[in-house]
Design a protein around this motif. Sequence first.
Motif, PDB file in Angstrom:
ATOM      1  N   SER A   7       0.834  -1.214   0.000  1.00 39.05           N
ATOM      2  CA  SER A   7       0.000   0.000   0.000  1.00 39.05           C
ATOM      3  C   SER A   7       0.865   1.259   0.000  1.00 39.05           C
ATOM      4  N   THR A   8       1.987   1.218   0.749  1.00 45.13           N
ATOM      5  CA  THR A   8       2.887   2.378   0.764  1.00 45.13           C
ATOM      6  C   THR A   8       3.534   2.575  -0.590  1.00 45.13           C
ATOM      7  N   LEU A   9       3.955   1.453  -1.203  1.00 45.35           N
ATOM      8  CA  LEU A   9       4.552   1.561  -2.543  1.00 45.35           C
ATOM      9  C   LEU A   9       3.542   2.086  -3.559  1.00 45.35           C
ATOM     10  N   THR A  10       2.286   1.712  -3.393  1.00 50.15           N
ATOM     11  CA  THR A  10       1.249   2.199  -4.310  1.00 50.15           C
ATOM     12  C   THR A  10       1.072   3.708  -4.171  1.00 50.15           C
ATOM     13  N   ILE A  11       1.124   4.185  -2.917  1.00 47.11           N
ATOM     14  CA  ILE A  11       1.011   5.628  -2.687  1.00 47.11           C
ATOM     15  C   ILE A  11       2.195   6.357  -3.316  1.00 47.11           C
ATOM     16  N   VAL A  12       3.400   5.788  -3.100  1.00 47.79           N
ATOM     17  CA  VAL A  12       4.606   6.405  -3.685  1.00 47.79           C
ATOM     18  C   VAL A  12       4.505   6.425  -5.208  1.00 47.79           C
ATOM     19  N   LEU A  13       4.001   5.305  -5.773  1.00 47.79           N
ATOM     20  CA  LEU A  13       3.835   5.248  -7.223  1.00 47.79           C
ATOM     21  C   LEU A  13       2.876   6.329  -7.705  1.00 47.79           C
ATOM     22  N   GLY A  14       1.786   6.559  -6.988  1.00 45.69           N
ATOM     23  CA  GLY A  14       0.835   7.612  -7.356  1.00 45.69           C
ATOM     24  C   GLY A  14       1.477   8.990  -7.304  1.00 45.69           C
ATOM     25  N   VAL A  15       2.320   9.204  -6.267  1.00 51.21           N
ATOM     26  CA  VAL A  15       3.009  10.490  -6.153  1.00 51.21           C
ATOM     27  C   VAL A  15       3.969  10.687  -7.315  1.00 51.21           C
ATOM     28  N   LEU A  16       4.709   9.644  -7.682  1.00 52.61           N
ATOM     29  CA  LEU A  16       5.660   9.741  -8.804  1.00 52.61           C
ATOM     30  C   LEU A  16       4.945  10.051 -10.108  1.00 52.61           C
ATOM     31  N   ILE A  17       3.770   9.436 -10.314  1.00 53.72           N
ATOM     32  CA  ILE A  17       2.999   9.720 -11.527  1.00 53.72           C
ATOM     33  C   ILE A  17       2.548  11.182 -11.550  1.00 53.72           C
ATOM     34  N   CYS A  18       2.160  11.702 -10.397  1.00 53.60           N
ATOM     35  CA  CYS A  18       1.768  13.122 -10.303  1.00 53.60           C
ATOM     36  C   CYS A  18       2.957  14.036 -10.608  1.00 53.60           C
ATOM     37  N   VAL A  19       4.150  13.659 -10.084  1.00 52.69           N
ATOM     38  CA  VAL A  19       5.353  14.455 -10.360  1.00 52.69           C
ATOM     39  C   VAL A  19       5.691  14.399 -11.849  1.00 52.69           C
ATOM     40  N   SER A  20       5.533  13.216 -12.448  1.00 53.51           N
ATOM     41  CA  SER A  20       5.767  13.088 -13.888  1.00 53.51           C
ATOM     42  C   SER A  20       4.799  13.964 -14.678  1.00 53.51           C
TER      43      SER A  20
END
Length: 426
Positions: A7-20
Amino acid sequence: MDDISTSTLTIVLGVLICVSAFFSSSETGMMSLNKYRLRHLVQNKNRGAMRVSGLLDRPDRLIGLILIGNNLVNIAASAIATIIGMRLFGDAGVAIATLALTVIVLIFAEVTPKTLAAFFPEKIAYPASVILKPMLTLFYPFVWALNAITNGLLKLLRIDTSQSEGTTLSQEELRTVVNEAGSMIPRSHQDMLISILDLEKVTVEDIMVPRNEILGIDINDDWKDIVKQLNHGKHTRLLLYRDTIDDAVGFVHARDVLRLSSKTSFAKEALLRAARELYFVPEGTPLNVQLLKFRRNKVRLGLVVDEYGDIQGLITLEDILEEIVGDFTTNMTAISNEDIDKQEDGTYLIDGGANIRDLTKDLGWELPTNGPRTLNGLILEYMEEIPQQDVSIRLYGYPVDIIEVADNAIKRVRIHPELYKSAEEK
């Protein structure tokens, strides 16, 4: 990564997509900005515009920074997506994560943010510059190294980045900008701007009053006749000459005539003393040049002369201004009812001496304006002979009946504009 929950990795992945998405939209927003509006805002000391302008001064550095950030984020997102996929689907998770991340990145980090930035570049670029400017300072060594490598590769291909194309507009490009301004510039203002751009394409002989239409006073006439002409003159300035216009003396202003007429000593000698010096204009002078010459010499009218010094016509400041703003209601040299007579059947009876440019401008006809200046001259050039009366021709798509010919010139014609056929139709 094993200690971090899915779940934490999923949140981080969502943040990275937003930064992209941020980097993608920033790149498109920066490059889609209206450069001329940006310059205007910079001149007005708009802080956001000044930040963006500073970044765009070196677009290679800005692009390098955005691409470094975007690629780092996308690579990190790919790695995390792979881990999540393997945890959820085992070995097949690699392929599933790759496919799913590709779709997600395209939709949420590429196409959507870039489309939004393309439609609203200022709303994206100005806020983004608050983050990008300090990032450029922080990552400057990496950006500099990246630019050094890319610029070196471009030099190997003999591409000099220092000679990039500027943002200046040619005259034709500026004309397109004005025409496409739409409601931002009123139609009447657009027409004036276009007319200003077209001044250099028009010469003084295109709009001058022809020699045979110049109204003047022969100073050798009887004094009573001269006074009568002065009293009934329609112009504020009249040409004085002896016997012929080629022996012109000068121009006299109606205001001076009025002042002199109040004196008992008003005679030819006083009228000649009041005459103002003649100003001559070489044939072929573009209107934009002549307008500046009128201003520099503080004169309002001049006599157009050919290469032999013979007088060909008269040009006034008002004639040039009418090319920009349109005909004035007080204009006495514009096409009059004597030149054009519209008939009930839709045809036009037109004087052979009517000016071609006036016909195309006032009636919207498509006649060539880069050749003869009168309708008579255009027909003679087209037929290559002086025609007889009651001859009909098709002149550049317009049916023309030659009604009257006299003194080796066409005096009157009838034109049928409703039967016009364009060159494409023919």
